[in-house]
Design an enzyme around this catalytic site. Structure first.
Site, PDB file in Angstrom:
ATOM      1  N   CYS A  14      -1.575  -2.520  10.679  1.00 38.07           N
ATOM      2  CA  CYS A  14      -1.666  -3.732  11.513  1.00 38.07           C
ATOM      3  C   CYS A  14      -0.504  -3.762  12.504  1.00 38.07           C
ATOM      4  O   CYS A  14      -0.683  -4.074  13.690  1.00 38.07           O
ATOM      5  CB  CYS A  14      -1.623  -4.990  10.642  1.00 38.07           C
ATOM      6  SG  CYS A  14      -3.183  -5.423   9.833  1.00 38.07           S
ATOM      7  N   HIS A  53      -8.035  -6.163   9.743  1.00 40.84           N
ATOM      8  CA  HIS A  53      -7.432  -5.721   8.485  1.00 40.84           C
ATOM      9  C   HIS A  53      -8.482  -5.741   7.377  1.00 40.84           C
ATOM     10  O   HIS A  53      -8.643  -6.716   6.664  1.00 40.84           O
ATOM     11  CB  HIS A  53      -6.217  -6.571   8.108  1.00 40.84           C
ATOM     12  CG  HIS A  53      -5.562  -6.078   6.844  1.00 40.84           C
ATOM     13  ND1 HIS A  53      -4.713  -5.007   6.828  1.00 40.84           N
ATOM     14  CD2 HIS A  53      -5.687  -6.481   5.559  1.00 40.84           C
ATOM     15  CE1 HIS A  53      -4.329  -4.772   5.582  1.00 40.84           C
ATOM     16  NE2 HIS A  53      -4.906  -5.667   4.783  1.00 40.84           N
ATOM     17  N   ASN A  94      -9.669   7.936   2.043  1.00 37.16           N
ATOM     18  CA  ASN A  94      -9.264   7.704   0.656  1.00 37.16           C
ATOM     19  C   ASN A  94      -9.447   6.220   0.354  1.00 37.16           C
ATOM     20  O   ASN A  94      -8.981   5.369   1.120  1.00 37.16           O
ATOM     21  CB  ASN A  94      -7.809   8.125   0.457  1.00 37.16           C
ATOM     22  CG  ASN A  94      -7.621   9.617   0.612  1.00 37.16           C
ATOM     23  OD1 ASN A  94      -8.437  10.399   0.120  1.00 37.16           O
ATOM     24  ND2 ASN A  94      -6.574  10.032   1.300  1.00 37.16           N
ATOM     25  N   THR A 102      -2.729   5.345   0.309  1.00 37.06           N
ATOM     26  CA  THR A 102      -1.358   4.823   0.338  1.00 37.06           C
ATOM     27  C   THR A 102      -1.199   3.648   1.297  1.00 37.06           C
ATOM     28  O   THR A 102      -0.258   2.868   1.157  1.00 37.06           O
ATOM     29  CB  THR A 102      -0.355   5.925   0.740  1.00 37.06           C
ATOM     30  OG1 THR A 102      -0.729   6.461   2.014  1.00 37.06           O
ATOM     31  CG2 THR A 102      -0.323   7.043  -0.298  1.00 37.06           C
ATOM     32  N   HIS A 107      -8.973   3.428   7.009  1.00 39.08           N
ATOM     33  CA  HIS A 107      -8.704   4.462   8.015  1.00 39.08           C
ATOM     34  C   HIS A 107      -9.480   5.711   7.691  1.00 39.08           C
ATOM     35  O   HIS A 107      -9.712   6.034   6.525  1.00 39.08           O
ATOM     36  CB  HIS A 107      -7.214   4.771   8.134  1.00 39.08           C
ATOM     37  CG  HIS A 107      -6.522   5.086   6.838  1.00 39.08           C
ATOM     38  ND1 HIS A 107      -6.181   4.119   5.923  1.00 39.08           N
ATOM     39  CD2 HIS A 107      -6.123   6.259   6.298  1.00 39.08           C
ATOM     40  CE1 HIS A 107      -5.585   4.670   4.890  1.00 39.08           C
ATOM     41  NE2 HIS A 107      -5.542   5.980   5.071  1.00 39.08           N
ATOM     42  N   HIS A 109      -9.329   9.755   8.334  1.00 41.61           N
ATOM     43  CA  HIS A 109      -8.534  10.900   8.778  1.00 41.61           C
ATOM     44  C   HIS A 109      -9.479  11.877   9.484  1.00 41.61           C
ATOM     45  O   HIS A 109     -10.538  12.214   8.941  1.00 41.61           O
ATOM     46  CB  HIS A 109      -7.940  11.652   7.580  1.00 41.61           C
ATOM     47  CG  HIS A 109      -6.999  10.873   6.717  1.00 41.61           C
ATOM     48  ND1 HIS A 109      -5.634  11.052   6.749  1.00 41.61           N
ATOM     49  CD2 HIS A 109      -7.229   9.938   5.765  1.00 41.61           C
ATOM     50  CE1 HIS A 109      -5.060  10.266   5.851  1.00 41.61           C
ATOM     51  NE2 HIS A 109      -6.005   9.578   5.235  1.00 41.61           N
TER      52      HIS A 109
HETATM   53  P1  5GP Z   1      -3.845   7.563   2.909  1.00 43.46           P
HETATM   54  O1  5GP Z   1      -2.901   8.268   1.981  1.00 43.46           O
HETATM   55  O2  5GP Z   1      -3.782   6.059   2.725  1.00 43.46           O
HETATM   56  O3  5GP Z   1      -5.234   8.109   2.918  1.00 43.46           O
HETATM   57  O4  5GP Z   1      -3.310   7.891   4.370  1.00 43.46           O
HETATM   58  C1  5GP Z   1      -2.249   7.217   4.965  1.00 43.46           C
HETATM   59  C2  5GP Z   1      -1.755   8.109   6.068  1.00 43.46           C
HETATM   60  O5  5GP Z   1      -0.954   7.329   6.933  1.00 43.46           O
HETATM   61  C3  5GP Z   1      -0.877   9.279   5.593  1.00 43.46           C
HETATM   62  O6  5GP Z   1      -1.466  10.505   5.996  1.00 43.46           O
HETATM   63  C4  5GP Z   1       0.470   9.008   6.257  1.00 43.46           C
HETATM   64  O7  5GP Z   1       1.117  10.196   6.690  1.00 43.46           O
HETATM   65  C5  5GP Z   1       0.110   8.102   7.411  1.00 43.46           C
HETATM   66  N1  5GP Z   1       1.159   7.174   7.797  1.00 43.46           N
HETATM   67  C6  5GP Z   1       1.843   6.334   6.968  1.00 43.46           C
HETATM   68  N2  5GP Z   1       2.735   5.600   7.667  1.00 43.46           N
HETATM   69  C7  5GP Z   1       2.590   5.994   8.976  1.00 43.46           C
HETATM   70  C8  5GP Z   1       3.247   5.588  10.188  1.00 43.46           C
HETATM   71  O8  5GP Z   1       4.135   4.727  10.217  1.00 43.46           O
HETATM   72  N3  5GP Z   1       2.845   6.203  11.334  1.00 43.46           N
HETATM   73  C9  5GP Z   1       1.872   7.166  11.346  1.00 43.46           C
HETATM   74  N4  5GP Z   1       1.573   7.721  12.524  1.00 43.46           N
HETATM   75  N5  5GP Z   1       1.226   7.567  10.224  1.00 43.46           N
HETATM   76  C10 5GP Z   1       1.596   6.985   9.056  1.00 43.46           C
HETATM   77 ZN    ZN Z   2      -3.699  -3.917   8.242  1.00 44.93          ZN
END
Ligand code: 5GP
Ligand code: ZN
Length: 121
Positions: A14, A53, A94, A102, A107, A109
């Site tokens: 956000c 969100h 994920n 995380t 989102h 990827h």
């Molecule tokens: P998840 O683990 O939730 O599937 O993916 C979260 C992704 O967000 C991770 O690949 C992590 O590297 C990315 N990420 C987390 N914080 C930031 C940030 O502040 N900026 C950017 N550009 N990516 C982020």
């Molecule tokens: Zn959010």
């Protein structure tokens, strides 16, 4: 700077959409925002997030499927073309702790630019 529906000040995505946290923007429209992952897992690693969100895939429903989520997949395909991922790419979301999510803001990827080896699916 963009408005986020249901803005959560504790949510890093956000805050990225709003412009409070800098990001390497790839694409933006009224519904979604795309930027490069800070810790890339492939030569091209882009995150596509809704400007609302929504916590995860688990919160996709009849109200947001067409306008928001369907649109996000059109954007994913456009970004992949623009990034030159002719060889293919992987789209991952994920959902929840067992999947290793995380950041609790939906989102997708986009991973590409390399021939992928070991895989879950
Ligand atoms: P998840 O683990 O939730 O599937 O993916 C979260 C992704 O967000 C991770 O690949 C992590 O590297 C990315 N990420 C987390 N914080 C930031 C940030 O502040 N900026 C950017 N550009 N990516 C982020
Ligand atoms: Zn959010």
């Amino acid at each position: 700077m963009s408005d986020v529906l249901n803005f959560d000040e504790n949510c890093v995505f956000c805050r990225i959409i709003k412009g409070d946290i800098p990001s390497a923007k790839v694409y933006e429209d009224e519904l979604c925002y795309a930027f490069r992952d800070i810790n890339p897992q492939a030569p091209t690693h882009i995150l596509v997030v809704p400007k609302a969100h929504i916590q995860s895939v688990a919160e996709i429903d009849g109200e947001n499927e067409a306008l928001l989520v369907g649109h996000m997949f059109t954007v994913i395909a456009k970004i992949a073309r623009d990034e030159g991922l002719e060889g293919g790419y992987r789209v991952i979301s994920n959902c929840g702790p067992d999947a290793g999510q995380t950041v609790p803001h939906l989102h997708f990827h986009i991973l590409g630019g390399v021939k992928m080896g070991e895989r879950m699916v």
